[in-house]
Design a protein around this motif. Sequence first.
Motif, PDB file in Angstrom:
ATOM      1  N   TYR A   1      32.484 -10.374 -23.130  1.00  0.00           N
ATOM      2  CA  TYR A   1      33.563 -11.051 -22.422  1.00  0.00           C
ATOM      3  C   TYR A   1      33.961 -12.325 -23.154  1.00  0.00           C
ATOM      4  CZ  TYR A   1      29.752 -13.989 -20.731  1.00  0.00           C
ATOM      5  OH  TYR A   1      28.665 -14.820 -20.666  1.00  0.00           O
ATOM      6  N   THR A   2      35.185 -12.755 -22.906  1.00  0.00           N
ATOM      7  CA  THR A   2      35.672 -14.009 -23.487  1.00  0.00           C
ATOM      8  C   THR A   2      36.036 -15.011 -22.394  1.00  0.00           C
ATOM      9  OG1 THR A   2      37.920 -13.146 -23.609  1.00  0.00           O
ATOM     10  CG2 THR A   2      36.533 -12.876 -25.567  1.00  0.00           C
ATOM     11  N   VAL A   3      35.882 -14.591 -21.138  1.00  0.00           N
ATOM     12  CA  VAL A   3      36.219 -15.463 -20.017  1.00  0.00           C
ATOM     13  C   VAL A   3      35.364 -16.728 -20.080  1.00  0.00           C
ATOM     14  CG1 VAL A   3      36.332 -15.668 -17.519  1.00  0.00           C
ATOM     15  CG2 VAL A   3      36.751 -13.448 -18.618  1.00  0.00           C
ATOM     16  N   SER A   4      36.016 -17.871 -20.062  1.00  0.00           N
ATOM     17  CA  SER A   4      35.268 -19.131 -20.119  1.00  0.00           C
ATOM     18  C   SER A   4      36.121 -20.252 -19.532  1.00  0.00           C
ATOM     19  CB  SER A   4      34.902 -19.459 -21.567  1.00  0.00           C
ATOM     20  OG  SER A   4      34.144 -20.652 -21.645  1.00  0.00           O
ATOM     21  N   PRO A   5      35.561 -21.077 -18.679  1.00  0.00           N
ATOM     22  CA  PRO A   5      34.227 -20.936 -18.100  1.00  0.00           C
ATOM     23  C   PRO A   5      34.235 -19.888 -16.989  1.00  0.00           C
ATOM     24  CG  PRO A   5      35.342 -22.836 -17.161  1.00  0.00           C
ATOM     25  CD  PRO A   5      36.265 -22.268 -18.208  1.00  0.00           C
ATOM     26  N   PHE A   6      33.067 -19.395 -16.666  1.00  0.00           N
ATOM     27  CA  PHE A   6      32.982 -18.409 -15.605  1.00  0.00           C
ATOM     28  C   PHE A   6      31.873 -18.800 -14.650  1.00  0.00           C
ATOM     29  CE2 PHE A   6      29.128 -15.894 -16.364  1.00  0.00           C
ATOM     30  CZ  PHE A   6      28.762 -16.341 -17.622  1.00  0.00           C
ATOM     31  N   SER A   7      32.002 -18.368 -13.418  1.00  0.00           N
ATOM     32  CA  SER A   7      31.012 -18.723 -12.414  1.00  0.00           C
ATOM     33  C   SER A   7      29.957 -17.633 -12.253  1.00  0.00           C
ATOM     34  CB  SER A   7      31.678 -19.004 -11.069  1.00  0.00           C
ATOM     35  OG  SER A   7      32.409 -17.866 -10.642  1.00  0.00           O
ATOM     36  N   ASN A   8      30.353 -16.379 -12.360  1.00  0.00           N
ATOM     37  CA  ASN A   8      29.368 -15.307 -12.253  1.00  0.00           C
ATOM     38  C   ASN A   8      29.866 -14.023 -12.900  1.00  0.00           C
ATOM     39  OD1 ASN A   8      30.750 -13.700 -10.031  1.00  0.00           O
ATOM     40  ND2 ASN A   8      30.504 -15.706  -9.054  1.00  0.00           N
ATOM     41  N   LEU A   9      28.930 -13.142 -13.170  1.00  0.00           N
ATOM     42  CA  LEU A   9      29.224 -11.835 -13.765  1.00  0.00           C
ATOM     43  C   LEU A   9      28.564 -10.785 -12.895  1.00  0.00           C
ATOM     44  CD1 LEU A   9      29.148 -10.810 -17.490  1.00  0.00           C
ATOM     45  CD2 LEU A   9      27.952  -9.416 -15.796  1.00  0.00           C
ATOM     46  N   ARG A  10      29.334  -9.761 -12.571  1.00  0.00           N
ATOM     47  CA  ARG A  10      28.828  -8.711 -11.693  1.00  0.00           C
ATOM     48  C   ARG A  10      28.909  -7.354 -12.376  1.00  0.00           C
ATOM     49  NH1 ARG A  10      32.398 -11.917  -8.992  1.00  0.00           N
ATOM     50  NH2 ARG A  10      31.820 -12.803  -6.985  1.00  0.00           N
ATOM     51  N   TRP A  11      27.983  -6.497 -12.032  1.00  0.00           N
ATOM     52  CA  TRP A  11      28.074  -5.095 -12.385  1.00  0.00           C
ATOM     53  C   TRP A  11      28.271  -4.304 -11.089  1.00  0.00           C
ATOM     54  CZ3 TRP A  11      28.290  -2.711 -17.086  1.00  0.00           C
ATOM     55  CH2 TRP A  11      27.956  -3.495 -18.209  1.00  0.00           C
TER      56      TRP A  11
ATOM     57  N   PRO B   1      34.264   0.274  -5.561  1.00  0.00           N
ATOM     58  CA  PRO B   1      33.099  -0.222  -6.310  1.00  0.00           C
ATOM     59  C   PRO B   1      32.026  -0.781  -5.378  1.00  0.00           C
ATOM     60  CG  PRO B   1      35.154  -1.093  -7.207  1.00  0.00           C
ATOM     61  CD  PRO B   1      35.484  -0.465  -5.894  1.00  0.00           C
ATOM     62  N   VAL B   2      30.788  -0.543  -5.750  1.00  0.00           N
ATOM     63  CA  VAL B   2      29.647  -1.052  -4.994  1.00  0.00           C
ATOM     64  C   VAL B   2      28.845  -1.979  -5.893  1.00  0.00           C
ATOM     65  CG1 VAL B   2      27.507  -0.436  -3.816  1.00  0.00           C
ATOM     66  CG2 VAL B   2      29.540   0.990  -3.523  1.00  0.00           C
ATOM     67  N   SER B   3      28.535  -3.150  -5.406  1.00  0.00           N
ATOM     68  CA  SER B   3      27.848  -4.149  -6.219  1.00  0.00           C
ATOM     69  C   SER B   3      26.424  -3.724  -6.554  1.00  0.00           C
ATOM     70  CB  SER B   3      27.822  -5.488  -5.470  1.00  0.00           C
ATOM     71  OG  SER B   3      27.157  -6.466  -6.228  1.00  0.00           O
ATOM     72  N   LEU B   4      26.070  -3.864  -7.813  1.00  0.00           N
ATOM     73  CA  LEU B   4      24.703  -3.598  -8.268  1.00  0.00           C
ATOM     74  C   LEU B   4      23.948  -4.905  -8.491  1.00  0.00           C
ATOM     75  CD1 LEU B   4      25.297  -0.765 -10.887  1.00  0.00           C
ATOM     76  CD2 LEU B   4      24.450  -0.514  -8.548  1.00  0.00           C
ATOM     77  N   THR B   5      24.537  -5.768  -9.292  1.00  0.00           N
ATOM     78  CA  THR B   5      23.905  -7.052  -9.595  1.00  0.00           C
ATOM     79  C   THR B   5      24.972  -8.130  -9.700  1.00  0.00           C
ATOM     80  OG1 THR B   5      24.050  -6.778 -11.996  1.00  0.00           O
ATOM     81  CG2 THR B   5      22.057  -5.953 -10.928  1.00  0.00           C
ATOM     82  N   ILE B   6      24.555  -9.346  -9.452  1.00  0.00           N
ATOM     83  CA  ILE B   6      25.428 -10.495  -9.659  1.00  0.00           C
ATOM     84  C   ILE B   6      24.597 -11.608 -10.269  1.00  0.00           C
ATOM     85  CG2 ILE B   6      25.085 -11.211  -7.257  1.00  0.00           C
ATOM     86  CD1 ILE B   6      27.885 -12.518  -7.432  1.00  0.00           C
ATOM     87  N   MET B   7      25.093 -12.196 -11.345  1.00  0.00           N
ATOM     88  CA  MET B   7      24.380 -13.260 -12.035  1.00  0.00           C
ATOM     89  C   MET B   7      25.310 -14.450 -12.217  1.00  0.00           C
ATOM     90  SD  MET B   7      22.346 -11.158 -14.999  1.00  0.00           S
ATOM     91  CE  MET B   7      23.808 -10.249 -15.476  1.00  0.00           C
ATOM     92  N   THR B   8      24.786 -15.636 -11.937  1.00  0.00           N
ATOM     93  CA  THR B   8      25.538 -16.831 -12.263  1.00  0.00           C
ATOM     94  C   THR B   8      25.419 -17.088 -13.754  1.00  0.00           C
ATOM     95  OG1 THR B   8      23.672 -18.319 -11.940  1.00  0.00           O
ATOM     96  CG2 THR B   8      25.011 -17.777  -9.995  1.00  0.00           C
ATOM     97  N   PHE B   9      26.173 -18.027 -14.259  1.00  0.00           N
ATOM     98  CA  PHE B   9      26.180 -18.295 -15.695  1.00  0.00           C
ATOM     99  C   PHE B   9      24.816 -18.781 -16.198  1.00  0.00           C
ATOM    100  CE2 PHE B   9      26.099 -22.897 -15.483  1.00  0.00           C
ATOM    101  CZ  PHE B   9      26.630 -23.164 -14.235  1.00  0.00           C
TER     102      PHE B   9
END
Lengths: 115, 113
Positions: B25-35, B44-52
């Motif tokens: 990804y090139t998104v910046s700044p970002f608050s979180n990334l989800r799969w 879509p169903v959330s699997l994981t969510i991670m903050t930066f």
Amino acid sequence: GAVVSQHPSWVICKSGTSVKIECRSLDFQATTMFWYRQFPKQSLMLMATSNEGSKATYEQGVEKDKFLINHASLTLSTLTVTSAHPEDSSFYICSAADSVGYGYTFGSGTRLTVV
Amino acid sequence: KNQVEQSPQSLIILEGKNCTLQCNYTVSPFSNLRWYKQDTGRGPVSLTIMTFSENTKSNGRYTATLDADTKQSSLHITASQLSDSASYICVVSPTDSWGKLQFGAGTQVVVTP
């Protein structure tokens, strides 16, 4: 966990008619809901953002008069496809954010087929 | 240009095997990334969510990693099952554009017996 219910899951309508899709947050209050459109084998495209009690914000290229969005309560947003045409056939998905905006939960989607 | 690129576009794996999906990804700044996992014809169903600031997050047989320095994330599926057949989507949430999630095109995974 947060649950978003979307109905109907599929609908077939005649060209020229209108179709309403509902999106409900079942166990939390959704100050903001989002509506997406997804074409086969493509990712979700944001159509509009709806905030409870105010007008929706539409993305560039999305006709607001064709895709009417109403967010009258903290648990319900509706998308009405007006005067539907075959090119409106698609998969429509809603999502809801809680008041903090940390969590986004998606509905199960609505397959719209216009014949 | 899409700010979230996923690879491979698709893959076929045998039941019981492991696989790893990539997200740059090139998104910046970002608050979180989800799969998310999206079954055909479903939302879509959330699997994981991670903050930066997080490096890894697990959810059962799914383990996601995040390297904010290289702007890469991966999703590892362990001991794949037939029910894992789906599209897996990487989604990045920009800090300065709340609600304007950046979606990857997804990786289509097919698990065969």
